[in-house]
Design an enzyme around this catalytic site. Structure first.
Site, PDB file in Angstrom:
ATOM      1  CE  LYS A  90     172.308  14.075 114.312  1.00  0.00           C
ATOM      2  NZ  LYS A  90     172.798  13.289 113.331  1.00  0.00           N
ATOM      3  CE  LYS A 136     167.910   8.878 112.925  1.00  0.00           C
ATOM      4  NZ  LYS A 136     168.371   8.910 111.594  1.00  0.00           N
ATOM      5  CE  LYS A 193     173.361   9.835 105.407  1.00  0.00           C
ATOM      6  NZ  LYS A 193     172.948  11.163 106.196  1.00  0.00           N
TER       7      LYS A 193
HETATM    8  P1  ATP Z   1     173.314  11.028 110.655  1.00  0.00           P
HETATM    9  O1  ATP Z   1     173.596  10.009 111.345  1.00  0.00           O
HETATM   10  O2  ATP Z   1     174.117  12.051 109.999  1.00  0.00           O
HETATM   11  O3  ATP Z   1     172.300  11.990 111.387  1.00  0.00           O
HETATM   12  P2  ATP Z   1     171.006   9.910 109.296  1.00  0.00           P
HETATM   13  O4  ATP Z   1     171.122   8.621 109.068  1.00  0.00           O
HETATM   14  O5  ATP Z   1     170.086  10.020 110.356  1.00  0.00           O
HETATM   15  O6  ATP Z   1     172.354  10.900 109.335  1.00  0.00           O
HETATM   16  P3  ATP Z   1     169.864  12.070 107.299  1.00  0.00           P
HETATM   17  O7  ATP Z   1     170.812  12.256 106.060  1.00  0.00           O
HETATM   18  O8  ATP Z   1     169.774  12.901 108.582  1.00  0.00           O
HETATM   19  O9  ATP Z   1     170.385  10.382 107.809  1.00  0.00           O
HETATM   20  O10 ATP Z   1     168.307  11.556 106.687  1.00  0.00           O
HETATM   21  C1  ATP Z   1     168.079  11.285 105.491  1.00  0.00           C
HETATM   22  C2  ATP Z   1     166.774  10.654 105.359  1.00  0.00           C
HETATM   23  O11 ATP Z   1     166.886   9.246 105.753  1.00  0.00           O
HETATM   24  C3  ATP Z   1     165.988  11.332 106.091  1.00  0.00           C
HETATM   25  O12 ATP Z   1     164.732  11.345 105.464  1.00  0.00           O
HETATM   26  C4  ATP Z   1     165.348  10.437 107.285  1.00  0.00           C
HETATM   27  O13 ATP Z   1     164.137  10.389 108.063  1.00  0.00           O
HETATM   28  C5  ATP Z   1     165.775   9.219 106.899  1.00  0.00           C
HETATM   29  N1  ATP Z   1     166.292   8.017 107.597  1.00  0.00           N
HETATM   30  C6  ATP Z   1     167.314   8.331 108.578  1.00  0.00           C
HETATM   31  N2  ATP Z   1     167.563   7.210 109.187  1.00  0.00           N
HETATM   32  C7  ATP Z   1     166.462   6.249 109.208  1.00  0.00           C
HETATM   33  C8  ATP Z   1     166.275   5.278 109.700  1.00  0.00           C
HETATM   34  N3  ATP Z   1     166.864   4.712 110.356  1.00  0.00           N
HETATM   35  N4  ATP Z   1     164.813   4.684 109.172  1.00  0.00           N
HETATM   36  C9  ATP Z   1     164.176   5.215 108.244  1.00  0.00           C
HETATM   37  N5  ATP Z   1     164.569   6.557 107.727  1.00  0.00           N
HETATM   38  C10 ATP Z   1     165.716   7.105 108.254  1.00  0.00           C
END
Ligand code: ATP
Ligand code: LTN
Length: 337
Positions: free
Chosen positions: A119, A203, A206
């Site tokens: 980040k 990965k 969002k």
């Molecule tokens: P951001 O892009 O804002 O960092 P993010 O998509 O990584 O957000 P988080 O809110 O950080 O999402 O994560 C919420 C949950 O979803 C956490 O338990 C995280 O491990 C899970 N998660 C996020 N992305 C993935 C993915 N690609 N595959 C599986 N689990 C995920």
């Protein structure tokens, strides 16, 4: 009454940031599993809006995003009567406990967090202290509820490990205060890390700026099908799971989740067929699974009064638990209650 039936259920805690509409990765890796744990555990789930402040948010859009994330979590199957579902900032104990835990977390430990490194590279113009101490706020979230289990995707494993280290350190100095939590992460072929549709080595996230990289759980069926049809795979035209075939493997995992089929069954189903049929089948399975979630979400968002009633009651129930831990922590530290 038999002994087992009077035993208390174990406690589960997890959270999600209101940084965008949930992706298929959030759903498969985390939120879908939260719903499935509600019978066996006492579950506490949280929209972690304070964590989202580590990135600059526009206030009006942010307020709406927090609400929509709350509604989305409910639409994904979290029942606010069965579980406690609340908004982090509505319970002041989180920020309060995080400060204490900051004082029991080492600079070196925080510097090693891969999410911090990622980040800070992504937001090089705003590497703020909150981004750095993000994991001790996450530790506070978990430890305040004396959670035994934390269902998360693979990327959060390191943060849960650090939470364990902080709790063990605190317990070592002050005596038993916190339950030491364990992460619950899906197996790799069951969605621990759903990958970007445009870069299968990254990965799905969002906040990915490329809209084709991720499926939002609110995407309409035609957009879902289109994104899967343009998903990056390889030039082999062979549906098979394994190393070197990250793009196809990722699609197979997604298809397996929504059809209940194993990797071997999927390989057999598409043997001798090109990627076109396969991608359409994956897209269709996702669109079908998301359609009832979308209906529930839109119904909930049209009833703001009910949503408010749910999140206020959630915060009240959360505070009743976290307050006890906070008192215990303050007492152990020698603070005056
Ligand atoms: P951001 O892009 O804002 O960092 P993010 O998509 O990584 O957000 P988080 O809110 O950080 O999402 O994560 C919420 C949950 O979803 C956490 O338990 C995280 O491990 C899970 N998660 C996020 N992305 C993935 C993915 N690609 N595959 C599986 N689990 C995920
Ligand atoms: N850091 C998590 C979100 C999060 C969380 C938590 C997850 C904040 N507090 C407590 C589990 C338990 C993330 O997904 N980025």
């Amino acid at each position: 009454m038999p002994e087992a039936s009077v035993q208390k259920k174990k406690i589960v805690f997890s959270g999600i940031q209101p940084t965008g509409d949930f992706t298929l990765g959030n759903y498969i890796g985390a939120v879908r599993n939260w719903g499935r744990m509600q019978e066996e555990y006492d579950c506490v789930y949280c929209i972690v809006d304070l964590h989202a402040l580590t990135v600059r948010q526009e206030p009006k859009a942010f307020r709406e995003r927090i609400l929509s994330s709350y509604a989305l979590t409910m639409a994904c199957g979290i029942d606010p009567e069965k579980s406690i579902l609340f908004i982090q900032s509505q319970n002041p104990h989180h920020a309060q406990c995080a400060w204490v835990l900051d004082c029991y977390t080492q600079f070196g430990e925080l510097s090693r967090m891969t999410q911090f490194k990622d980040k800070s590279a992504q937001h090089a113009d705003n590497v703020n202290a909150g981004l750095f101490t993000y994991p001790s706020l996450m530790a506070a979230d978990i430890l305040l509820y004396q959670a035994h289990a934390v269902p998360v995707g693979d990327d959060q494993k390191q943060h849960v490990e650090l939470t364990r280290d902080i709790a063990t350190r605190f317990n070592g100095v002050y005596g038993q205060t916190f339950v030491i939590p364990e992460s619950i992460i899906p197996k790799s072929n069951e969605g621990a890390r759903i990958m970007s549709l445009q870069d299968p080595l990254k990965k799905m996230s969002k906040s990915d700026p490329n809209p084709k990289a991720g499926i939002s759980i609110l995407d309409p069926p035609d957009a879902i099908l289109k994104k899967f049809r343009s998903a990056v795979t390889d030039s082999e035209a062979r549906v098979a799971y394994g190393p070197g075939k990250e793009g196809v493997s990722n699609l197979m995992v997604i298809y397996g989740i929504f059809t209940g089929k194993t990797m071997a069954e999927i390989e057999a189903e598409f043997a001798g067929k090109g990627y076109g049929d396969f991608k359409t089948a994956v897209g269709q399975s996702v669109a079908d699974a998301l359609s009832p979630i979308q209906d529930t979400y839109h119904r909930l968002m049209a009833d703001r009064g009910y949503l408010e009633q749910c999140y206020r009651e959630g915060a009240r129930r959360a505070m009743a638990i976290s307050g006890k831990t906070m008192d215990k922590v303050h007492k152990k530290l020698g603070l005056i209650l």
